[in-house]
Motif scaffolding. Structure first.
Motif, mmCIF file in Angstrom:
data_model
loop_
_atom_site.group_PDB
_atom_site.id
_atom_site.type_symbol
_atom_site.label_atom_id
_atom_site.label_comp_id
_atom_site.label_asym_id
_atom_site.label_seq_id
_atom_site.Cartn_x
_atom_site.Cartn_y
_atom_site.Cartn_z
ATOM 1 N N GLY A 1 -11.562 14.504 3.167
ATOM 2 C CA GLY A 1 -12.275 13.634 2.220
ATOM 3 C C GLY A 1 -12.472 12.270 2.854
ATOM 4 O O GLY A 1 -11.499 11.586 3.175
ATOM 5 N N LEU B 1 -13.471 6.325 0.033
ATOM 6 C CA LEU B 1 -12.816 5.017 0.171
ATOM 7 C C LEU B 1 -11.440 5.120 0.833
ATOM 8 O O LEU B 1 -11.142 4.428 1.813
ATOM 9 C CB LEU B 1 -12.681 4.426 -1.241
ATOM 10 C CG LEU B 1 -12.191 3.013 -1.355
ATOM 11 C CD1 LEU B 1 -13.258 2.048 -0.856
ATOM 12 C CD2 LEU B 1 -11.837 2.691 -2.810
ATOM 13 N N GLY C 1 -9.919 7.869 2.311
ATOM 14 C CA GLY C 1 -9.947 8.587 3.596
ATOM 15 C C GLY C 1 -10.316 7.654 4.741
ATOM 16 O O GLY C 1 -9.726 7.698 5.827
ATOM 17 N N ASP D 1 -15.168 16.335 5.758
ATOM 18 C CA ASP D 1 -15.804 16.248 4.442
ATOM 19 C C ASP D 1 -16.717 17.450 4.286
ATOM 20 O O ASP D 1 -17.035 18.121 5.268
ATOM 21 C CB ASP D 1 -16.567 14.916 4.291
ATOM 22 C CG ASP D 1 -16.582 14.444 2.846
ATOM 23 O OD1 ASP D 1 -17.186 15.142 2.006
ATOM 24 O OD2 ASP D 1 -15.984 13.390 2.549
ATOM 25 N N LEU E 1 -9.894 20.879 -8.064
ATOM 26 C CA LEU E 1 -10.366 20.665 -6.694
ATOM 27 C C LEU E 1 -9.180 20.544 -5.727
ATOM 28 O O LEU E 1 -9.170 21.131 -4.640
ATOM 29 C CB LEU E 1 -11.240 19.400 -6.643
ATOM 30 C CG LEU E 1 -11.805 19.033 -5.278
ATOM 31 C CD1 LEU E 1 -12.736 20.125 -4.760
ATOM 32 C CD2 LEU E 1 -12.556 17.703 -5.351
ATOM 33 N N VAL F 1 -8.587 22.909 -2.538
ATOM 34 C CA VAL F 1 -8.573 22.367 -1.174
ATOM 35 C C VAL F 1 -7.237 22.677 -0.492
ATOM 36 O O VAL F 1 -7.201 23.096 0.674
ATOM 37 C CB VAL F 1 -8.865 20.846 -1.202
ATOM 38 C CG1 VAL F 1 -8.547 20.208 0.135
ATOM 39 C CG2 VAL F 1 -10.315 20.599 -1.578
ATOM 40 N N THR G 1 -3.147 11.602 -3.962
ATOM 41 C CA THR G 1 -3.346 11.582 -5.421
ATOM 42 C C THR G 1 -2.649 10.421 -6.127
ATOM 43 O O THR G 1 -1.506 10.101 -5.816
ATOM 44 C CB THR G 1 -2.871 12.912 -6.063
ATOM 45 O OG1 THR G 1 -3.069 12.822 -7.480
ATOM 46 C CG2 THR G 1 -1.406 13.197 -5.816
ATOM 47 N N HIS H 1 1.115 8.156 -1.941
ATOM 48 C CA HIS H 1 0.167 7.448 -2.815
ATOM 49 C C HIS H 1 0.038 5.982 -2.413
ATOM 50 O O HIS H 1 1.013 5.236 -2.469
ATOM 51 C CB HIS H 1 0.639 7.556 -4.283
ATOM 52 C CG HIS H 1 -0.175 6.721 -5.215
ATOM 53 N ND1 HIS H 1 0.371 5.814 -6.094
ATOM 54 C CD2 HIS H 1 -1.512 6.638 -5.403
ATOM 55 C CE1 HIS H 1 -0.587 5.215 -6.767
ATOM 56 N NE2 HIS H 1 -1.740 5.690 -6.380
ATOM 57 N N ASN I 1 -4.773 0.489 -3.508
ATOM 58 C CA ASN I 1 -6.030 0.055 -2.923
ATOM 59 C C ASN I 1 -6.106 -1.474 -2.786
ATOM 60 O O ASN I 1 -5.724 -2.163 -3.716
ATOM 61 C CB ASN I 1 -7.176 0.546 -3.822
ATOM 62 C CG ASN I 1 -8.507 0.485 -3.130
ATOM 63 O OD1 ASN I 1 -8.619 0.772 -1.948
ATOM 64 N ND2 ASN I 1 -9.507 0.067 -3.839
HETATM 65 P P1 NAI Z 1 -13.941 8.979 -3.121
HETATM 66 O O1 NAI Z 1 -14.748 9.536 -4.243
HETATM 67 O O2 NAI Z 1 -14.288 7.637 -2.573
HETATM 68 O O3 NAI Z 1 -13.937 10.009 -1.910
HETATM 69 C C1 NAI Z 1 -13.723 11.378 -2.072
HETATM 70 C C2 NAI Z 1 -14.319 12.106 -0.866
HETATM 71 O O4 NAI Z 1 -13.944 13.479 -0.944
HETATM 72 C C3 NAI Z 1 -15.844 12.070 -0.807
HETATM 73 O O5 NAI Z 1 -16.248 11.671 0.495
HETATM 74 C C4 NAI Z 1 -16.257 13.511 -1.093
HETATM 75 O O6 NAI Z 1 -17.471 13.905 -0.439
HETATM 76 C C5 NAI Z 1 -15.061 14.265 -0.544
HETATM 77 N N1 NAI Z 1 -14.911 15.629 -1.058
HETATM 78 C C6 NAI Z 1 -15.257 16.130 -2.260
HETATM 79 N N2 NAI Z 1 -14.929 17.444 -2.307
HETATM 80 C C7 NAI Z 1 -14.378 17.767 -1.113
HETATM 81 C C8 NAI Z 1 -13.848 18.957 -0.561
HETATM 82 N N3 NAI Z 1 -13.834 20.091 -1.249
HETATM 83 N N4 NAI Z 1 -13.370 18.906 0.696
HETATM 84 C C9 NAI Z 1 -13.392 17.763 1.410
HETATM 85 N N5 NAI Z 1 -13.875 16.613 0.938
HETATM 86 C C10 NAI Z 1 -14.364 16.609 -0.317
HETATM 87 O O7 NAI Z 1 -12.422 8.997 -3.633
HETATM 88 P P2 NAI Z 1 -11.229 7.997 -3.234
HETATM 89 O O8 NAI Z 1 -11.314 6.786 -4.080
HETATM 90 O O9 NAI Z 1 -11.185 7.878 -1.779
HETATM 91 O O10 NAI Z 1 -9.957 8.815 -3.774
HETATM 92 C C11 NAI Z 1 -9.406 9.892 -3.051
HETATM 93 C C12 NAI Z 1 -7.992 10.149 -3.553
HETATM 94 O O11 NAI Z 1 -7.214 8.973 -3.364
HETATM 95 C C13 NAI Z 1 -7.893 10.498 -5.030
HETATM 96 O O12 NAI Z 1 -6.909 11.458 -5.212
HETATM 97 C C14 NAI Z 1 -7.481 9.185 -5.668
HETATM 98 O O13 NAI Z 1 -6.744 9.359 -6.864
HETATM 99 C C15 NAI Z 1 -6.576 8.615 -4.579
HETATM 100 N N6 NAI Z 1 -6.428 7.168 -4.648
HETATM 101 C C16 NAI Z 1 -7.517 6.373 -4.824
HETATM 102 C C17 NAI Z 1 -7.354 4.995 -4.945
HETATM 103 C C18 NAI Z 1 -8.537 4.110 -5.164
HETATM 104 O O14 NAI Z 1 -8.342 2.951 -5.550
HETATM 105 N N7 NAI Z 1 -9.759 4.572 -4.930
HETATM 106 C C19 NAI Z 1 -6.030 4.370 -4.846
HETATM 107 C C20 NAI Z 1 -4.942 5.312 -4.628
HETATM 108 C C21 NAI Z 1 -5.153 6.656 -4.526
#
Ligand code: NAI
Length: 314
Positions: free
Chosen positions: A10, A13, A15, A33, A98, A102, A120, A142, A145
């Motif tokens: 993934g 943000l 990743g 991705d 999901l 995955v 997560t 975890h 951000n």
């Molecule tokens: P995001 O929406 O920015 O990125 C998710 C990425 O996963 C996208 O690039 C998408 O194309 C990809 N994706 C979707 N399905 C997929 C699959 N089957 N295989 C591979 N890639 C796939 O999400 P974000 O914000 O990066 O969050 C990711 C994780 O980090 C979540 O579990 C979230 O709870 C956790 N998190 C997020 C924080 C935040 O402030 N954004 C803070 C702490 C944890």
């Protein structure tokens, strides 16, 4: 020693942040991705971010931006990312179905020694790992951000996680310059959100009771408690506020207990008060200015992290 590799699943943000943090420590990074376009965007964004950080002298690590960029590659083939990885860090959207899907795919091809770590923010690891053949390797890491500037990582084991995996995961986060905290067992909300929700619940009730408006509640944190919590934990704060924690309890135990009796039972954040709080927040930061404000927050956190580094040396 062989080159260490992280496989990141993934490229959103979080990743991207992991990719930058691990490359700064000289790790090989493979970013997976589902969409080619998504990978291309992620790699271009990472490159731009690293170049900007270097220009502003904020780049982490002992190697330059080009060397870090060279360590990061993208892939839409899961095998490429999972193969030979020391740790897999999953960063797909926060959707339990999901995550289960995955992890099943990763588990089918992962080596038995690879750490399987999830970013997560809300799911305890037992929820998505109980049927994995390598479930002894599952862990949650975890972040808060933006992790490039806010170092804490909650390391959360499932009931079946090998304690050695928890230890090794903690050591990896330390090696790449983050600050891990190790939970002995999984617990809803982990710690960051449990502490955060206590404050949010109380803020919600204070608005409801009309004691303080939204801006003033936020000032209590940003201009008050937050000033010292940026440097000291909540417990050490009490330790310093009196002649040690024992005396603090003697002085304040009755007061803390009495005030705590006044707290309300939690309610769901719904109904007209949601719009009232939103209205007050948006009067300062309208929705179309959120990104500008986030940029300011990231700059402020950068400066704060530099100051903290200096202060920690004293
Ligand atoms: P995001 O929406 O920015 O990125 C998710 C990425 O996963 C996208 O690039 C998408 O194309 C990809 N994706 C979707 N399905 C997929 C699959 N089957 N295989 C591979 N890639 C796939 O999400 P974000 O914000 O990066 O969050 C990711 C994780 O980090 C979540 O579990 C979230 O709870 C956790 N998190 C997020 C924080 C935040 O402030 N954004 C803070 C702490 C944890």
């Amino acid at each position: 020693m062989s080159q260490k590799k992280i496989g990141i699943i993934g490229s959103g943000l979080i990743g991207r942040s992991w990719a930058m943090i691990f490359a700064a420590s000289g790790w090989t990074v493979s970013l997976y991705d589902i969409e080619v376009k998504q990978i291309e965007t992620a790699l271009a964004d990472i490159k731009q971010q690293l170049k900007t950080l270097e220009k502003e002298k904020l780049l982490r690590g002992n190697i330059n931006a080009d060397q870090q960029i060279a360590l990061i590659s993208g892939s839409t083939k899961l095998e490429d990312t999972v193969k030979n990885a020391t740790i897999i860090q999953e960063c797909v959207p926060e959707n339990l179905e999901l995550k289960i899907k995955v992890w099943k795919q990763v588990d089918a091809i992962a080596e038995s020694t690879t750490i399987l770590s999830s970013s997560t923010s809300t799911f305890v690891p037992s929820l998505f790992s109980k049927d994995l053949k390598n479930k002894k390797n599952i862990i949650v890491s975890h972040p808060v951000n933006p992790p490039y500037y806010v170092p804490v990582i909650e390391v959360v084991p499932a009931p079946w996680t090998d304690p050695e995996v928890a230890k090794k995961t903690r050591a990896i986060w330390e090696e790449v310059g983050q600050t891990p905290v190790s939970l002995t067992r999984e617990i809803p909300g982990f710690i960051v959100n449990r502490l955060q929700y206590v404050l949010l619940n109380e803020a919600w009730d204070l608005v409801k009771e009309g004691v303080l408006d939204v801006k003033d509640i936020d000032k209590v944190m940003s201009e008050g408690l937050g000033m010292r919590y940026a440097f000291l934990g909540i417990l050490e704060t009490t330790h310093l506020n009196d002649h040690g924690f024992v005396n603090y309890c003697k002085s304040y135990a009755d007061t803390i207990y009495a005030v705590s009796q006044d707290f309300k039972a939690p309610t769901k954040f719904q109904g007209p008060q949601v719009l009232e709080i939103a209205k007050q927040l948006e009067s300062d930061v309208p929705l179309d200015k959120l990104q500008k404000r986030r940029n300011w927050r990231d700059l402020a956190l950068t400066k704060l992290s530099q100051l903290k580094k200096q202060m920690n040396k004293l």
